[in-house]
Design an enzyme around this catalytic site. Structure first.
Site, PDB file in Angstrom:
ATOM      1  N   ASP A 167      -7.428   5.398  -9.235  1.00 23.81           N
ATOM      2  CA  ASP A 167      -8.842   5.318  -8.862  1.00 23.81           C
ATOM      3  C   ASP A 167      -9.364   6.729  -8.591  1.00 23.81           C
ATOM      4  O   ASP A 167      -8.825   7.445  -7.744  1.00 23.81           O
ATOM      5  CB  ASP A 167      -8.976   4.455  -7.607  1.00 23.81           C
ATOM      6  CG  ASP A 167     -10.415   4.133  -7.249  1.00 23.81           C
ATOM      7  OD1 ASP A 167     -11.322   4.855  -7.719  1.00 23.81           O
ATOM      8  OD2 ASP A 167     -10.631   3.167  -6.501  1.00 23.81           O
ATOM      9  N   LEU A 221      -0.631   6.722 -12.989  1.00 21.00           N
ATOM     10  CA  LEU A 221      -1.342   6.622 -14.263  1.00 21.00           C
ATOM     11  C   LEU A 221      -2.715   5.989 -14.054  1.00 21.00           C
ATOM     12  O   LEU A 221      -2.826   4.861 -13.577  1.00 21.00           O
ATOM     13  CB  LEU A 221      -0.522   5.794 -15.257  1.00 21.00           C
ATOM     14  CG  LEU A 221       0.935   6.255 -15.449  1.00 21.00           C
ATOM     15  CD1 LEU A 221       1.627   5.395 -16.508  1.00 21.00           C
ATOM     16  CD2 LEU A 221       1.013   7.733 -15.823  1.00 21.00           C
ATOM     17  N   GLU A 261      -2.308  -0.944 -19.675  1.00 21.19           N
ATOM     18  CA  GLU A 261      -3.540  -1.561 -20.146  1.00 21.19           C
ATOM     19  C   GLU A 261      -4.713  -0.598 -20.046  1.00 21.19           C
ATOM     20  O   GLU A 261      -5.581  -0.554 -20.934  1.00 21.19           O
ATOM     21  CB  GLU A 261      -3.815  -2.837 -19.341  1.00 21.19           C
ATOM     22  CG  GLU A 261      -2.915  -4.011 -19.676  1.00 21.19           C
ATOM     23  CD  GLU A 261      -1.495  -3.878 -19.121  1.00 21.19           C
ATOM     24  OE1 GLU A 261      -0.650  -4.709 -19.477  1.00 21.19           O
ATOM     25  OE2 GLU A 261      -1.243  -2.940 -18.331  1.00 21.19           O
ATOM     26  N   GLU A 262      -4.762   0.187 -18.981  1.00 16.39           N
ATOM     27  CA  GLU A 262      -5.853   1.148 -18.815  1.00 16.39           C
ATOM     28  C   GLU A 262      -5.779   2.232 -19.881  1.00 16.39           C
ATOM     29  O   GLU A 262      -6.800   2.635 -20.454  1.00 16.39           O
ATOM     30  CB  GLU A 262      -5.798   1.767 -17.418  1.00 16.39           C
ATOM     31  CG  GLU A 262      -6.981   2.647 -17.073  1.00 16.39           C
ATOM     32  CD  GLU A 262      -8.283   1.884 -16.983  1.00 16.39           C
ATOM     33  OE1 GLU A 262      -9.340   2.485 -17.259  1.00 16.39           O
ATOM     34  OE2 GLU A 262      -8.252   0.682 -16.640  1.00 16.39           O
ATOM     35  N   ASN A 309       0.863  -1.178   0.000  1.00 22.74           N
ATOM     36  CA  ASN A 309       0.000   0.000   0.000  1.00 22.74           C
ATOM     37  C   ASN A 309       0.899   1.227   0.000  1.00 22.74           C
ATOM     38  O   ASN A 309       1.426   1.626   1.046  1.00 22.74           O
ATOM     39  CB  ASN A 309      -0.911  -0.008   1.231  1.00 22.74           C
ATOM     40  CG  ASN A 309      -1.936   1.111   1.207  1.00 22.74           C
ATOM     41  OD1 ASN A 309      -1.782   2.091   0.478  1.00 22.74           O
ATOM     42  ND2 ASN A 309      -2.990   0.971   1.988  1.00 22.74           N
TER      43      ASN A 309
END
Length: 256
Positions: free
Chosen positions: A160, A157, A236-237, A137
Site C-alpha cells: 500500500d 510486493l 495478482e497485483e 499484522n
C-alpha cells in the site's frame, strides 16, 4: 495474546461448518469473487489478532502438516494478497517453508482455502505442503513469529503506497520496521521490494540505503537471481500492472 499458530491451513473460513467453499468446476480452486474486500487495510487500527508471545510458541504443524523436526520457515511474503507469488515460491523451492502474512481477513481466508484446495489436488505427490498463510499484522507482530536471523528472504510486493503525507507512517518500509526486519533476517538474507508507484520506490530505496544493515544489490546481481523474473507477474497485483502496461520498480537489498 495467546500462543497460537494462527488459522489452521485446512480450515474453511467463509462457510457454515460442513459446507464447502464455492470452487471452480474447471480448476477446483476457490473463486475469488466470494472473498472480495477493500484493497487496503489500516495497519495501525486495533485489529483483533491472536498472536504468540514468542516464536517458540507458534504451532507451525497446524499450518505445515509435513513439517520436519527442527525445520523452520525460511521465506516470508509480507502482505501476500491473494497468494499468487506465495504459490510460486512453494513451487520454486519445494524444500523450503514459505509463509504468506496478510492483514485482510477475507483475502487471507482465500489464500488459506486456495492452499487447502491445491493440497487436495496434489495429495498423491504431497504438493504445496510447504506453503501456508497467516492472518496477522506484520507491522506489529513479526518478532513474535520469527527468531533472530531465521529468515532467508522477505518479500514486499506492491505494498500500500499510502499516498497522503500524513499516512506515510503507515508504510511497511520505515526506519523502525527495517530494524525489526534486520533482526529476523539472517546475515546475507535478501529483502525484495517491487511497486508500480515511483514515489514509493524512491521512499523505499532512500530508507533502506540510509539503514546501516542493508546494501542494495547491483543490477547485475538482481538480474542473476532466479526469483527476479517471477516478481513481475506471479502475484495478482503484478499481473494487473503487466496487463495495464504499467511500470515496475524493483529494488533488492542484502542484510549485512
Amino acid at each position: 495474546m495467546v500462543a497460537t499458530g494462527g488459522q489452521a491451513q485446512d480450515q474453511s473460513h467463509n462457510q457454515e461448518p460442513g459446507v464447502l467453499c464455492p470452487t471452480s468446476a474447471v480448476t477446483g480452486l476457490p473463486q475469488k469473487r466470494y472473498y472480495r474486500q477493500r484493497a487496503h487495510s489500516n495497519p495501525i487500527a486495533d485489529h483483533s489478532f491472536d498472536y504468540p508471545a514468542r516464536p517458540e510458541d507458534v504451532d507451525w504443524r497446524s499450518m505445515y502438516p509435513s513439517i520436519q523436526q527442527g525445520q523452520q520457515v525460511s521465506f516470508a511474503d509480507i502482505g501476500c494478497g491473494y497468494g499468487g507469488f506465495l504459490i510460486t515460491l512453494g513451487e520454486m523451492f519445494p524444500e523450503k517453508l514459505s509463509i504468506g502474512m496478510e492483514i485482510r481477513v477475507k483475502v487471507s481466508d482465500y489464500v488459506v482455502d486456495r492452499i487447502a484446495a491445491l493440497r487436495r489436488k496434489g495429495a498423491d505427490t504431497g504438493a504445496y505442503q510447504n506453503v501456508a498463510c497467516l492472518r496477522t499484522n506484520a507491522m506489529k507482530y513479526l518478532p513474535n513469529y520469527f527468531a533472530k536471523g531465521q529468515l532467508e528472504k522477505m518479500f514486499f510486493l506492491y505494498p500500500d503506497p499510502h499516498f497522503k503525507r500524513a499516512k506515510h507512517k503507515w508504510r511497511i518500509i520505515n526506519q523502525a520496521l527495517l530494524s525489526e526486519y534486520a533482526y529476523v533476517l539472517r546475515k546475507g538474507g535478501l529483502v525484495y521490494t517491487m511497486t508500480d508507484v515511483e514515489d514509493l520506490h524512491k521512499w523505499i530505496v532512500a530508507h533502506m540505503e540510509e539503514h546501516p544493515l542493508y546494501e542494495r544489490l547491483t543490477e547485475e546481481e538482481a538480474n542473476a537471481d532466479p526469483i527476479t523474473p517471477k516478481l513481475y507477474q506471479s502475484s495478482e497485483e503484478g499481473a494487473k500492472v503487466v496487463r495495464n502496461k504499467g511500470d515496475h520498480f524493483l529494488a533488492i537489498f542484502r542484510r549485512l
